[in-house]
Motif scaffolding. Structure first.
Motif, PDB file in Angstrom:
ATOM      1  N   LEU A 128      76.435  59.606  97.816  1.00  0.00           N
ATOM      2  CA  LEU A 128      75.579  58.630  97.225  1.00  0.00           C
ATOM      3  C   LEU A 128      76.518  57.259  97.136  1.00  0.00           C
ATOM      4  O   LEU A 128      75.841  56.438  97.553  1.00  0.00           O
ATOM      5  N   PHE A 129      77.943  57.294  97.494  1.00  0.00           N
ATOM      6  CA  PHE A 129      78.143  56.433  97.408  1.00  0.00           C
ATOM      7  C   PHE A 129      77.408  55.645  99.166  1.00  0.00           C
ATOM      8  O   PHE A 129      77.830  54.005  99.147  1.00  0.00           O
ATOM      9  N   HIS A 130      77.346  56.046 100.147  1.00  0.00           N
ATOM     10  CA  HIS A 130      76.730  55.586 101.231  1.00  0.00           C
ATOM     11  C   HIS A 130      75.209  56.140 101.446  1.00  0.00           C
ATOM     12  O   HIS A 130      74.979  55.616 101.879  1.00  0.00           O
ATOM     13  N   GLY A 131      74.518  55.762 100.492  1.00  0.00           N
ATOM     14  CA  GLY A 131      73.242  55.314 100.377  1.00  0.00           C
ATOM     15  C   GLY A 131      72.392  56.672 100.676  1.00  0.00           C
ATOM     16  O   GLY A 131      71.223  56.415 101.258  1.00  0.00           O
ATOM     17  N   ARG A 132      72.407  57.454 100.404  1.00  0.00           N
ATOM     18  CA  ARG A 132      72.356  58.984 101.070  1.00  0.00           C
ATOM     19  C   ARG A 132      71.910  59.504  99.884  1.00  0.00           C
ATOM     20  O   ARG A 132      72.273  60.513  99.764  1.00  0.00           O
ATOM     21  N   LEU A 133      70.671  59.117  99.478  1.00  0.00           N
ATOM     22  CA  LEU A 133      70.272  60.087  98.328  1.00  0.00           C
ATOM     23  C   LEU A 133      69.733  61.126  98.289  1.00  0.00           C
ATOM     24  O   LEU A 133      69.834  62.568  97.235  1.00  0.00           O
ATOM     25  N   ALA A 134      68.682  61.485  99.588  1.00  0.00           N
ATOM     26  CA  ALA A 134      68.573  62.666  99.171  1.00  0.00           C
ATOM     27  C   ALA A 134      70.251  64.087  99.447  1.00  0.00           C
ATOM     28  O   ALA A 134      69.436  65.210  98.607  1.00  0.00           O
ATOM     29  N   GLU A 135      70.478  63.383 100.154  1.00  0.00           N
ATOM     30  CA  GLU A 135      71.992  63.754 100.653  1.00  0.00           C
ATOM     31  C   GLU A 135      72.502  64.414  99.096  1.00  0.00           C
ATOM     32  O   GLU A 135      73.256  65.830  99.052  1.00  0.00           O
ATOM     33  N   SER A 136      72.287  63.227  98.640  1.00  0.00           N
ATOM     34  CA  SER A 136      73.544  63.491  97.558  1.00  0.00           C
ATOM     35  C   SER A 136      72.874  64.408  96.297  1.00  0.00           C
ATOM     36  O   SER A 136      73.728  65.105  95.669  1.00  0.00           O
ATOM     37  N   GLU A 137      71.574  64.405  96.078  1.00  0.00           N
ATOM     38  CA  GLU A 137      71.098  65.478  95.378  1.00  0.00           C
ATOM     39  C   GLU A 137      70.776  66.921  95.302  1.00  0.00           C
ATOM     40  O   GLU A 137      71.531  67.476  94.859  1.00  0.00           O
ATOM     41  N   ARG A 138      71.076  66.878  97.119  1.00  0.00           N
ATOM     42  CA  ARG A 138      71.153  68.222  97.206  1.00  0.00           C
ATOM     43  C   ARG A 138      72.255  68.539  97.587  1.00  0.00           C
ATOM     44  O   ARG A 138      72.911  70.259  96.410  1.00  0.00           O
ATOM     45  N   LEU A 139      73.673  67.845  97.712  1.00  0.00           N
ATOM     46  CA  LEU A 139      74.623  68.353  97.648  1.00  0.00           C
ATOM     47  C   LEU A 139      74.852  68.093  96.003  1.00  0.00           C
ATOM     48  O   LEU A 139      75.776  69.529  95.693  1.00  0.00           O
ATOM     49  N   SER A 140      74.451  68.095  95.022  1.00  0.00           N
ATOM     50  CA  SER A 140      74.727  67.975  93.533  1.00  0.00           C
ATOM     51  C   SER A 140      74.205  68.991  92.882  1.00  0.00           C
ATOM     52  O   SER A 140      75.010  69.668  92.149  1.00  0.00           O
ATOM     53  N   ARG A 141      73.349  69.535  94.043  1.00  0.00           N
ATOM     54  CA  ARG A 141      72.285  70.936  93.336  1.00  0.00           C
ATOM     55  C   ARG A 141      72.880  71.925  93.861  1.00  0.00           C
ATOM     56  O   ARG A 141      73.800  73.093  92.547  1.00  0.00           O
ATOM     57  N   GLU A 142      74.054  71.729  95.101  1.00  0.00           N
ATOM     58  CA  GLU A 142      74.721  73.070  96.032  1.00  0.00           C
ATOM     59  C   GLU A 142      76.727  72.801  94.875  1.00  0.00           C
ATOM     60  O   GLU A 142      76.818  74.111  94.638  1.00  0.00           O
ATOM     61  N   ALA A 143      76.652  72.030  94.693  1.00  0.00           N
ATOM     62  CA  ALA A 143      77.579  71.748  93.080  1.00  0.00           C
ATOM     63  C   ALA A 143      77.702  72.420  92.299  1.00  0.00           C
ATOM     64  O   ALA A 143      78.391  73.549  92.018  1.00  0.00           O
ATOM     65  N   TYR A 144      76.635  72.797  91.472  1.00  0.00           N
ATOM     66  CA  TYR A 144      76.277  72.319  90.621  1.00  0.00           C
ATOM     67  C   TYR A 144      76.251  74.824  90.617  1.00  0.00           C
ATOM     68  O   TYR A 144      76.673  75.692  89.605  1.00  0.00           O
ATOM     69  N   VAL A 145      75.561  75.129  91.777  1.00  0.00           N
ATOM     70  CA  VAL A 145      75.329  76.763  92.397  1.00  0.00           C
ATOM     71  C   VAL A 145      76.690  77.139  91.997  1.00  0.00           C
ATOM     72  O   VAL A 145      77.575  78.113  91.843  1.00  0.00           O
ATOM     73  N   ALA A 146      77.782  76.317  92.878  1.00  0.00           N
ATOM     74  CA  ALA A 146      79.402  76.592  93.198  1.00  0.00           C
ATOM     75  C   ALA A 146      80.211  76.860  92.372  1.00  0.00           C
ATOM     76  O   ALA A 146      80.599  78.042  92.319  1.00  0.00           O
ATOM     77  N   ALA A 147      79.555  76.168  91.515  1.00  0.00           N
ATOM     78  CA  ALA A 147      80.192  76.071  90.117  1.00  0.00           C
ATOM     79  C   ALA A 147      80.128  77.377  88.310  1.00  0.00           C
ATOM     80  O   ALA A 147      81.078  78.170  88.861  1.00  0.00           O
ATOM     81  N   HIS A 148      78.644  78.685  89.558  1.00  0.00           N
ATOM     82  CA  HIS A 148      79.182  79.195  88.697  1.00  0.00           C
ATOM     83  C   HIS A 148      79.693  81.170  89.369  1.00  0.00           C
ATOM     84  O   HIS A 148      79.638  81.231  89.514  1.00  0.00           O
ATOM     85  N   ARG A 149      80.093  80.185  91.044  1.00  0.00           N
ATOM     86  CA  ARG A 149      81.134  81.270  91.305  1.00  0.00           C
ATOM     87  C   ARG A 149      82.064  81.569  90.865  1.00  0.00           C
ATOM     88  O   ARG A 149      82.649  82.102  91.245  1.00  0.00           O
TER      89      ARG A 149
END
Length: 185
Positions: free
Chosen positions: A39-60
């Protein structure tokens, strides 16, 4: 996950160590950091994808470490920030803002929702959300892990509301941190 996408050698080293250790809680935190860096680097689609991956990782992550409310709040925050940069805040459902009432003690949520109101042209609603925050009470905001990020959000909010007194107070409180970029932990 490949931290090199985020452009930080530190994140690459951290992710390597986190993967070696194999701690799901730390993997979640690293994934959130990757999303924030994108997000900081302006890669919005990547940020969105990574935040979904983080949410999934939280459930592990096991038990108390996972703390569903933390995972949900982090995911919502990252989603809001990405949507804000994309100019797509109107896509957020009203359900997203239930969190403001659910976590009323977290001033950062009220501030962020006020900024969203401003972004959507609802100036009166924005002012009403933070009307209770007086100049004096700004110094009483808990100095916790989200204090600096909350103060930076307040700085933007008060500047956009043209509130000189509260802007000055936030400026004074942030003066010791002038050389850093703020994040919400």
């Amino acid at each position: 996950q490949d931290c090199r996408l985020c452009g930080s050698r530190e994140l690459v080293r951290i992710m390597r160590l986190v993967n070696e250790i194999g701690d799901p809680f730390e993997q979640w935190h690293c994934a959130m950091s990757q999303a924030a860096a994108a997000l900081f680097h302006g890669r919005l689609a990547e940020s969105e994808r990574l935040s979904r991956e983080a949410y999934v990782a939280a459930h592990r992550a096991p038990g108390q470490q996972r703390s569903e409310h933390n995972a949900g709040q982090c995911f919502l925050l990252q989603t809001i920030l990405v949507r804000r940069e994309q100019g797509r805040l109107d896509e957020l459902s009203d359900d997203a803002w239930v969190i403001v009432d659910e976590y009323a003690q977290v001033i950062g949520w009220r501030v962020l929702s006020a900024l969203v109101d401003l972004d959507l042209g609802r100036t009166r609603a924005a002012a009403a959300r933070v009307d209770h925050i007086g100049v004096r009470s700004l110094s009483m905001i808990p100095r916790d892990s989200i204090w600096v990020g909350t103060m930076f959000l307040l700085a933007e909010l008060f500047a956009r509301l043209h509130d000189r007194a509260r802007c000055q107070q936030v400026f004074d409180l942030l003066a010791p941190y002038a050389e850093i970029n703020a994040t919400i932990a």
